[in-house]
Every structure is written in C-alpha cells, then in structure tokens.
Design an enzyme around this catalytic site. Structure first.
Site, PDB file in Angstrom:
ATOM      1  N   SER A 217       0.842  -1.188   0.000  1.00  0.00           N
ATOM      2  CA  SER A 217       0.000   0.000   0.000  1.00  0.00           C
ATOM      3  C   SER A 217       0.882   1.245   0.000  1.00  0.00           C
ATOM      4  O   SER A 217       2.111   1.171   0.131  1.00  0.00           O
ATOM      5  CB  SER A 217      -0.899   0.007   1.239  1.00  0.00           C
ATOM      6  N   LYS A 218       0.221   2.396  -0.120  1.00  0.00           N
ATOM      7  CA  LYS A 218       0.952   3.660  -0.074  1.00  0.00           C
ATOM      8  C   LYS A 218       1.669   3.843   1.254  1.00  0.00           C
ATOM      9  O   LYS A 218       2.700   4.511   1.332  1.00  0.00           O
ATOM     10  CB  LYS A 218      -0.013   4.818  -0.321  1.00  0.00           C
ATOM     11  N   ARG A 219       1.127   3.254   2.309  1.00  0.00           N
ATOM     12  CA  ARG A 219       1.759   3.377   3.631  1.00  0.00           C
ATOM     13  C   ARG A 219       3.147   2.744   3.659  1.00  0.00           C
ATOM     14  O   ARG A 219       3.965   3.067   4.504  1.00  0.00           O
ATOM     15  CB  ARG A 219       0.866   2.733   4.699  1.00  0.00           C
ATOM     16  N   ASP A 220       3.403   1.810   2.736  1.00  0.00           N
ATOM     17  CA  ASP A 220       4.718   1.178   2.657  1.00  0.00           C
ATOM     18  C   ASP A 220       5.713   2.030   1.870  1.00  0.00           C
ATOM     19  O   ASP A 220       6.858   1.637   1.686  1.00  0.00           O
ATOM     20  CB  ASP A 220       4.606  -0.197   1.985  1.00  0.00           C
ATOM     21  N   GLY A 221       5.252   3.173   1.362  1.00  0.00           N
ATOM     22  CA  GLY A 221       6.118   4.031   0.569  1.00  0.00           C
ATOM     23  C   GLY A 221       6.169   3.654  -0.889  1.00  0.00           C
ATOM     24  O   GLY A 221       7.067   4.088  -1.619  1.00  0.00           O
TER      25      GLY A 221
END
Length: 308
Positions: free
Chosen positions: A241-245
C-alpha cells in the site's frame, strides 16, 4: 469480432494506479495477447461518491506509458459498450428485478457485531431482515436470498476452489443503501454483456468468485474461467500500500523512470524474467508467455530500491 479469448482489465478511478494494479494489468495483457485474445478496458466508476474523471484519464496515460493497449474501452469504443459502469445502471436494475431479493435495514453497528466464518474472515449475514419489510422512506440495502449448496471451480493459477456461499457468507448485498450498485452484481452483469470468457485478477478477489458464479447461474449467464494471481506484498507481509512508501504509476512516470524498468521489476517479481534484467518492453514478453510459469506464492517487492 476476432477469435480467441476475451478478457478485461477493470480499474476503478478512485485513486491512482499502484504497482499491484500494474502487475495485474500486465498479466492480463500478456495472457490475452499471447493467445490472440481481445483486451477490454472497463472503468468501474460505479461508486459515484469516490470516482473522479481526472483519475480515469490518468489510468489511460499510465497504462499506455507501460506499453499496454486495449481493443475496446470508453476511449476507443466497441460494440459491447458502454464501458463505464456509471452508464450501465439500467442493466443492473433489470438484473436485480430477476433475483429473489429483500430490503435490509441493519445498521453498520449491527453488522459489525455478527460472527465471522471460514477462510474469508467476513461477517456471515444470518438473514435478519429476510422476513420483515422496511418502513416507507427508510434507507435500505438490497440483499439476495442466496441459494444453498456448494460452488466449485478450478482456478487457472490456484487449482480447485470450493465454497458454500449461503453458510460462509450469507445473503449478500446487491445494492447499497445509498443507491450504489454492489460490485458483485455489477461485475457479473458487465462480464456477461461484454462476453468476457476469461477473468484474471488479484488473489484478494478470490472469495468473490463463488458469489459471482451463483449470480451467473441465477441470471442464466455463462461462467468465465478464472485466474487469481499473487499480490505484491509490502514489508509487513500485507498487501502493498501507499503506507509502505510504494510509488504509484503516475509518480514513476512523472519522475522520469523508464517504463521498461517498471515492466522488468513487475515481470521479475513473478519469475517471468531473471532478477538481473533491468529493462524490458511489455511486447517482448508476449512470445512464450505461459500463466503456469508464475511463481506459486505472493512475493514481496522492494519497490523503492528496485525502481531507483
């Protein structure tokens, strides 16, 4: 229409395409192009509260940048359109009228309190509203009375799959209380009308397939073959996800990353090319492509390192 299988890529314009979307799009394209098939691009903008026209335009630009094309779609037309779900509401309403359904006024709090079951980890709806009518003017979802029995099919990647939908899912929603058509109904109607005979998508949608097969049977529609491919996982082991960069495709394109580098990373993550290959065009992977060559398990992709 040309001979060969008909498949589709069906992104939603509710956010930018990420690397997982890109990998599924690439595999769909390779699978169909390698067998002389036809690629349908369908925009699943049925959720009018989140879909945005500018994101649809980004989808076109990002897929074309990767070297992927399509034979039918909102931008190129085709005999079996319209190719946006927002323009197909009458078809969904006609299908709903043929199904044994009922209004459900259960609140979110009531649904969250229900037990979960089986591998899906989903709430099993027990039919609370089956025998009662909604009050006039009361907002209500529409649920299908799911018939009993087991659904079994053979996935092209995962092999035999079985599920008792009535027991493991229960009566599921066909239209939300806010009027949005549910994914399960819309995708079944669209695949039938667009003559899709092969569906390739991420493994996170595997549990939806038995529900869709039941709806296909109830509506007298043919059942496509299904292939559910591994997801790209982040460092935590969960879906990337975007949270993983993880950068989205637009960010990579606008940063000047070569599309051939992205294709090499995506293909390498599935064992289609060796890890030493740093660039390859999508068209170079068509010859000799075989879905059976994919690795069996989802793989973690260190995107920020590999795409520098």
């Amino acid at each position: 229409m040309q001979a060969g299988p008909r498949g589709r890529h069906a992104p939603s314009p509710t956010g930018r395409l990420h690397l997982g979307n890109a990998r599924t799009a690439l595999l769909t394209w390779l699978d169909l192009r390698s067998r002389g098939g036809r690629v349908v691009l369908r925009i699943e903008d049925n959720d009018f509260t989140r879909s945005r026209a500018e994101l649809e335009q980004r989808i076109y630009r990002d897929l074309a940048w990767l070297g992927l094309d399509w034979d039918e779609g909102p931008d190129v037309g085709g005999a079996l359109g319209p190719y946006r779900q927002s323009e197909r509401g009458e078809l969904y309403a006609a299908a709903l009228a043929r199904l044994d359904s009922y209004a459900c006024t259960c609140s979110r709090a009531q649904l969250r309190a229900l037990p979960t079951m089986g591998a899906t980890g989903e709430v099993v709806y027990p039919g609370t509203c089956r025998g009662r009518a909604a009050a006039p003017g009361q907002a209500a979802a529409i649920r299908w009375r799911v018939p009993p029995g087991e659904v079994a099919f053979v996935d092209r990647v995962l092999g035999p799959v079985r599920q008792r939908v009535a027991e493991e899912v229960g009566d599921f929603v066909l239209r939300r209380a806010d009027g949005v058509w549910a994914y399960q109904l819309a995708v079944v109607v669209d695949d039938g009308a667009m003559q899709i005979d092969e569906v390739l998508r991420g493994a996170d949608l595997l549990d939806s397939t038995p529900r869709q097969i039941l709806l296909q049977r109830a509506l007298g529609l043919p059942t496509p073959t299904y292939a559910h491919v591994p997801l790209i996982l982040g460092p935590s082991g969960a879906k990337l996800s975007k949270r993983d960069g993880a950068p989205d495709l637009s960010a990579l394109r606008e940063a000047g990353v070569a599309p051939e580098r992205v294709i090499a990373v995506l293909a390498g993550s599935l064992g289609l090319v060796g890890p030493e290959l740093r660039a390859v065009a999508a068209r170079e992977l068509v010859a000799g492509f075989a879905l059976g060559a994919l690795r069996e398990r989802p793989l973690t992709l260190e995107t920020l390192t590999l795409l520098r």
